[in-house]
Design a protein around this motif. Sequence first.
Motif, PDB file in Angstrom:
ATOM      1  N   THR A  11       0.813  -1.218   0.000  1.00 12.52           N
ATOM      2  CA  THR A  11       0.000   0.000   0.000  1.00 12.52           C
ATOM      3  C   THR A  11       0.845   1.265   0.000  1.00 12.52           C
ATOM      4  N   ASP A  12       2.166   1.141   0.066  1.00 16.16           N
ATOM      5  CA  ASP A  12       3.028   2.324   0.170  1.00 16.16           C
ATOM      6  C   ASP A  12       3.713   2.677  -1.147  1.00 16.16           C
ATOM      7  N   GLY A  13       3.219   2.134  -2.254  1.00 16.96           N
ATOM      8  CA  GLY A  13       3.837   2.417  -3.541  1.00 16.96           C
ATOM      9  C   GLY A  13       4.931   1.452  -3.936  1.00 16.96           C
ATOM     10  N   SER A  14       5.236   0.486  -3.085  1.00 17.41           N
ATOM     11  CA  SER A  14       6.262  -0.507  -3.405  1.00 17.41           C
ATOM     12  C   SER A  14       5.787  -1.404  -4.546  1.00 17.41           C
ATOM     13  N   PRO A  15       6.713  -2.054  -5.249  1.00 17.84           N
ATOM     14  CA  PRO A  15       6.300  -2.925  -6.360  1.00 17.84           C
ATOM     15  C   PRO A  15       5.563  -4.163  -5.866  1.00 17.84           C
ATOM     16  N   SER A  16       4.720  -4.729  -6.717  1.00 19.46           N
ATOM     17  CA  SER A  16       4.034  -5.982  -6.399  1.00 19.46           C
ATOM     18  C   SER A  16       5.006  -7.148  -6.553  1.00 19.46           C
ATOM     19  N   ILE A  17       4.720  -8.242  -5.863  1.00 16.00           N
ATOM     20  CA  ILE A  17       5.547  -9.445  -5.941  1.00 16.00           C
ATOM     21  C   ILE A  17       4.675 -10.604  -6.414  1.00 16.00           C
ATOM     22  N   ALA A  18       5.074 -11.240  -7.503  1.00 18.68           N
ATOM     23  CA  ALA A  18       4.350 -12.385  -8.058  1.00 18.68           C
ATOM     24  C   ALA A  18       5.172 -13.649  -7.831  1.00 18.68           C
ATOM     25  N   ALA A  19       4.475 -14.751  -7.580  1.00 16.22           N
ATOM     26  CA  ALA A  19       5.133 -16.043  -7.410  1.00 16.22           C
ATOM     27  C   ALA A  19       4.424 -17.077  -8.278  1.00 16.22           C
ATOM     28  N   VAL A  20       5.203 -17.846  -9.022  1.00 18.63           N
ATOM     29  CA  VAL A  20       4.670 -18.928  -9.852  1.00 18.63           C
ATOM     30  C   VAL A  20       5.431 -20.195  -9.482  1.00 18.63           C
ATOM     31  N   VAL A  21       4.712 -21.247  -9.133  1.00 13.88           N
ATOM     32  CA  VAL A  21       5.335 -22.542  -8.829  1.00 13.88           C
ATOM     33  C   VAL A  21       4.789 -23.576  -9.800  1.00 13.88           C
ATOM     34  N   CYS A  22       5.599 -24.608 -10.088  1.00 13.05           N
ATOM     35  CA  CYS A  22       5.127 -25.672 -10.978  1.00 13.05           C
ATOM     36  C   CYS A  22       5.768 -26.988 -10.565  1.00 13.05           C
ATOM     37  N   SER A  23       5.064 -28.074 -10.800  1.00 10.77           N
ATOM     38  CA  SER A  23       5.603 -29.396 -10.475  1.00 10.77           C
ATOM     39  C   SER A  23       6.876 -29.626 -11.278  1.00 10.77           C
ATOM     40  N   SER A  24       7.901 -30.134 -10.606  1.00  9.08           N
ATOM     41  CA  SER A  24       9.206 -30.290 -11.242  1.00  9.08           C
ATOM     42  C   SER A  24       9.286 -31.512 -12.144  1.00  9.08           C
ATOM     43  N   SER A  25       8.283 -32.392 -12.061  1.00  7.51           N
ATOM     44  CA  SER A  25       8.259 -33.577 -12.927  1.00  7.51           C
ATOM     45  C   SER A  25       6.807 -33.927 -13.227  1.00  7.51           C
ATOM     46  N   ASN A  26       6.601 -34.954 -14.040  1.00  7.64           N
ATOM     47  CA  ASN A  26       5.254 -35.360 -14.392  1.00  7.64           C
ATOM     48  C   ASN A  26       4.456 -35.713 -13.149  1.00  7.64           C
ATOM     49  N   PHE A  27       3.265 -35.127 -13.023  1.00  2.00           N
ATOM     50  CA  PHE A  27       2.445 -35.352 -11.841  1.00  2.00           C
ATOM     51  C   PHE A  27       1.862 -36.760 -11.891  1.00  2.00           C
ATOM     52  N   ASP A  28       2.243 -37.608 -10.898  1.00  2.00           N
ATOM     53  CA  ASP A  28       1.803 -39.002 -10.932  1.00  2.00           C
ATOM     54  C   ASP A  28       1.183 -39.458  -9.620  1.00  2.00           C
ATOM     55  N   PHE A  29       0.811 -38.538  -8.729  1.00  4.91           N
ATOM     56  CA  PHE A  29       0.129 -38.807  -7.464  1.00  4.91           C
ATOM     57  C   PHE A  29       1.032 -39.428  -6.410  1.00  4.91           C
ATOM     58  N   THR A  30       2.194 -39.923  -6.795  1.00  6.91           N
ATOM     59  CA  THR A  30       3.088 -40.529  -5.813  1.00  6.91           C
ATOM     60  C   THR A  30       4.262 -39.623  -5.493  1.00  6.91           C
ATOM     61  N   ALA A  31       4.428 -38.546  -6.241  1.00  9.49           N
ATOM     62  CA  ALA A  31       5.525 -37.613  -5.973  1.00  9.49           C
ATOM     63  C   ALA A  31       5.026 -36.183  -6.207  1.00  9.49           C
ATOM     64  N   GLY A  32       3.887 -35.892  -5.594  1.00 13.61           N
ATOM     65  CA  GLY A  32       3.240 -34.620  -5.864  1.00 13.61           C
ATOM     66  C   GLY A  32       3.697 -33.486  -4.987  1.00 13.61           C
ATOM     67  N   SER A  33       4.880 -33.567  -4.391  1.00 16.99           N
ATOM     68  CA  SER A  33       5.280 -32.541  -3.434  1.00 16.99           C
ATOM     69  C   SER A  33       6.419 -31.659  -3.916  1.00 16.99           C
ATOM     70  N   SER A  34       7.073 -32.006  -5.014  1.00 19.98           N
ATOM     71  CA  SER A  34       8.256 -31.270  -5.454  1.00 19.98           C
ATOM     72  C   SER A  34       7.865 -30.230  -6.500  1.00 19.98           C
ATOM     73  N   TYR A  35       8.188 -28.946  -6.208  1.00 18.15           N
ATOM     74  CA  TYR A  35       7.805 -27.850  -7.104  1.00 18.15           C
ATOM     75  C   TYR A  35       8.983 -26.906  -7.323  1.00 18.15           C
ATOM     76  N   ASN A  36       9.147 -26.477  -8.574  1.00 18.93           N
ATOM     77  CA  ASN A  36      10.068 -25.384  -8.888  1.00 18.93           C
ATOM     78  C   ASN A  36       9.331 -24.059  -8.693  1.00 18.93           C
ATOM     79  N   PHE A  37      10.081 -22.962  -8.635  1.00 21.72           N
ATOM     80  CA  PHE A  37       9.446 -21.672  -8.389  1.00 21.72           C
ATOM     81  C   PHE A  37      10.155 -20.572  -9.174  1.00 21.72           C
ATOM     82  N   LYS A  38       9.447 -19.459  -9.314  1.00 22.07           N
ATOM     83  CA  LYS A  38      10.003 -18.239  -9.889  1.00 22.07           C
ATOM     84  C   LYS A  38       9.333 -17.047  -9.226  1.00 22.07           C
ATOM     85  N   ILE A  39      10.140 -16.147  -8.674  1.00 22.44           N
ATOM     86  CA  ILE A  39       9.652 -14.917  -8.047  1.00 22.44           C
ATOM     87  C   ILE A  39       9.874 -13.760  -9.017  1.00 22.44           C
ATOM     88  N   ALA A  40       8.852 -12.939  -9.207  1.00 20.65           N
ATOM     89  CA  ALA A  40       8.947 -11.801 -10.119  1.00 20.65           C
ATOM     90  C   ALA A  40       8.476 -10.536  -9.408  1.00 20.65           C
TER      91      ALA A  40
END
Length: 823
Positions: free
Chosen positions: A571-600
Amino acid sequence: RRRRRAQEASSSGAPSPPGSTSGISSVETSSSGVATPKLIRKNEAAKTTRSVSLVSNMSRIRFKDYNIKIYLYDIEMKSILTPEKELSRGEKLRIFEEIDSKYLKSRLVWDESKLLYGLSNTIEPIDEVITIGKRIYHVKLKLTEWETSPAELINAIGTESMLPQNPLNALNVILSHCIKQQRNIVRAKSGFYRAPQPNRVEMLRPGIELWKGTRVGITPTDGFGITVRFIRKHQAFVEGDVSLSNFIEANEFSLNNSQLTEQDRKELSSLLKGMKVTPIYAKYPRKLTISSVSTCDAYTRIPDRDDTIKTYLQKEYEVFVSRPQLNCIQLTNKNLIPIEFLKLLPNQPYYKNDDAKWQADILRKSCIRPQNFLNEIRCAKKDLSHGLTDFQRKLMATIANGFETTTGSVLRTEKSEFCSNNDKIDIKVMGLNGCSKNVIDFFSEQLNLSAQKIDLKVTITKIYDVRDIGGKLSAKHHNVIIGKELKKKYGKIKLLEKDGYHIQCVDFSTITKMQKNRRMISNTMMNILLKLNIKAGGTNWSIPLQTIGDWRGTVFRESVMIVGADVTHFTDGSPSIAAVVCSSSNFDFTAGSSYNFKIAVQYPEGNKKSLEYIKDMKNIMKELLYAFYVNTYEKPAKIIYYRDGVSMGQFENTVLKELQAIQDACTSLEERYEPKISLVVCTKRHDQRFIKEDGRNPEMGTVVSQNLVAPNYFNFYLFSQHVLQGTGVPCHYYVLYDDNKLGAYFWHNFTFLLCQLYARCQKAVSYPAPVYYAHLACASSRTRFEARYGHENRNYWQGDNRPQESQIEEEITPKDKKYMFYI
């Protein structure tokens, strides 16, 4: 979507090839030649498992004449002396009261901004100069060309067009005006509150009360047309007609005839800032706003006068300052007044969220059991019906007595299992200066015992009495830091992760509570171990494939990437911060916890205060797609994108921009690389509630997808969590784009499954895991940003010397891109 084929088809006049559209969502080419995806406008029914009858907080509204015309008037208010300055809300209210009593005679309702609504177009224009007290204002009012009716809103329901906002806004303003006319009503933000009875006052802290209120709104629905939604609200209010000195002393500040310490002065300024007061010596009531607690006392000389504050008050008002050496209060008009001569005004809301304990206290006292919730909104609806003015009676016939009911379905809950794939986690436990050796030993022992219970191998190294954190951190270990009042140091400590360290903070008070209450040990230690395991690259939860129902079909026979995104604003004029995360490998229900990220980090464009959409989404997705390919040696054939924090009014702008950016990212990597994309927006910032007919909360896995959902979109409500207290709030999902043609049955079950795979909790949560991770990444990045740039003001961020977006990203983002720092 598929820009080249769409352009060829449009230029030749031939139909698009079979693979060019999804059948559910399609593509059209704009006049500029850019393909624009079209959002899904059709709701879908799903196969039901077990049905449950639910009562909502919505009542149907019927109009006497659906074709009755509502006209829009425009009003402009300016001060004669300072026409360029925006008037305060209080000034606008006084001006409108004067105009209404003199000219309008309650024939128009005002939205407290620039618009008025009426049922007549014969009101004469106003162009007058009016005087209120010592101030002179210029007021202009005129009829605009715009007009609407309830029929315009009714006719749009069920079509493939957006719901018109003009009739919706008009009806909401008229309904709110009905409540404002009732006696003893105080408005705070979008809620309406009434002071509690003296024997039923809930105190949050000395001088701060908790009031109950109501918020109502016109809500179009898929099955019941136009309805009125009722919701119970709670708001902190300042106890009125109390002297400011008594309020300060009740909050444990000592007021002697001496200057406050610098720390007390800053804390007191934070507590009092924005409060409305009046001087007790004034002949006429005055409404003043506190800016801060000044360093000046009553012996300070007044500019352009020979008198001090003390002597001036004695001469002009015949009052004596008993504590002249005490700090004075500085008001927003730059005047200084001694504390003892100020009194708090009644009916003023208190908006500050002081600390976690304060927020927990508000949450605990504002929780309402489902049955009590229904009873209270029934009373609110009764007050609304009795408070209808002649204006509303001309427009509305009746509000239905009861609340609308619908049928929900209960999904099957999948059983998740802990399945760490880590051989060993090396942990270094460090106690900061002031932490006793016994506490460090107790924590290390309990951590080791808890790890043995879940077959997680850990090695623990202990270091006592650490004074320099940076010199003791190890890149080979997971550093657990224990210290007192870590909240104040947390941001600066986590900034060290940009050098490649893995850090987990544990507050000293948490361990002392465990020593006193042994029941806390199991849950607390399990929570810490879950965080350490996932940060070490392990997988906390998995769901065996043989237990999953038939809803998954053939979706996951190809590689699938799950994406979550969120944006946080300042609220003080500072820039907004966006975060995008994505599964690091094919989602197969047995390893659904590992995610890569990018902060913008993104600065707002032009004069805007913030940027709602993710500006650099194309480059972000290119980087995440490349990381997915490096990890799996294949490109995702399907992308499922969950987006948080987008309101319905932003669907056509924000969501489509990000969707097109994802498509552009794919084609920029390879010309014919066109994965199928599905996009879902989720939010919990809504007022919809559902309660079972027996007065209890819906059970975990309850989904509502018909009748009481939003019209013109494919959407549903899902109770994915077990409600522990109060009335449950479902998460609202909008499936806006679906190249994969997955259908409602899949979306209900898959979204519910993602809520059960949240890495740091042993139970299902209210958001899908990737959305939760994006939200946590935003919150963690915000903490680091405030630790690095928290001392800068608005002028710094609007100046030419502000840092580049890439520079800020580098300073607040950990070096290890696979490290889930936000867990």
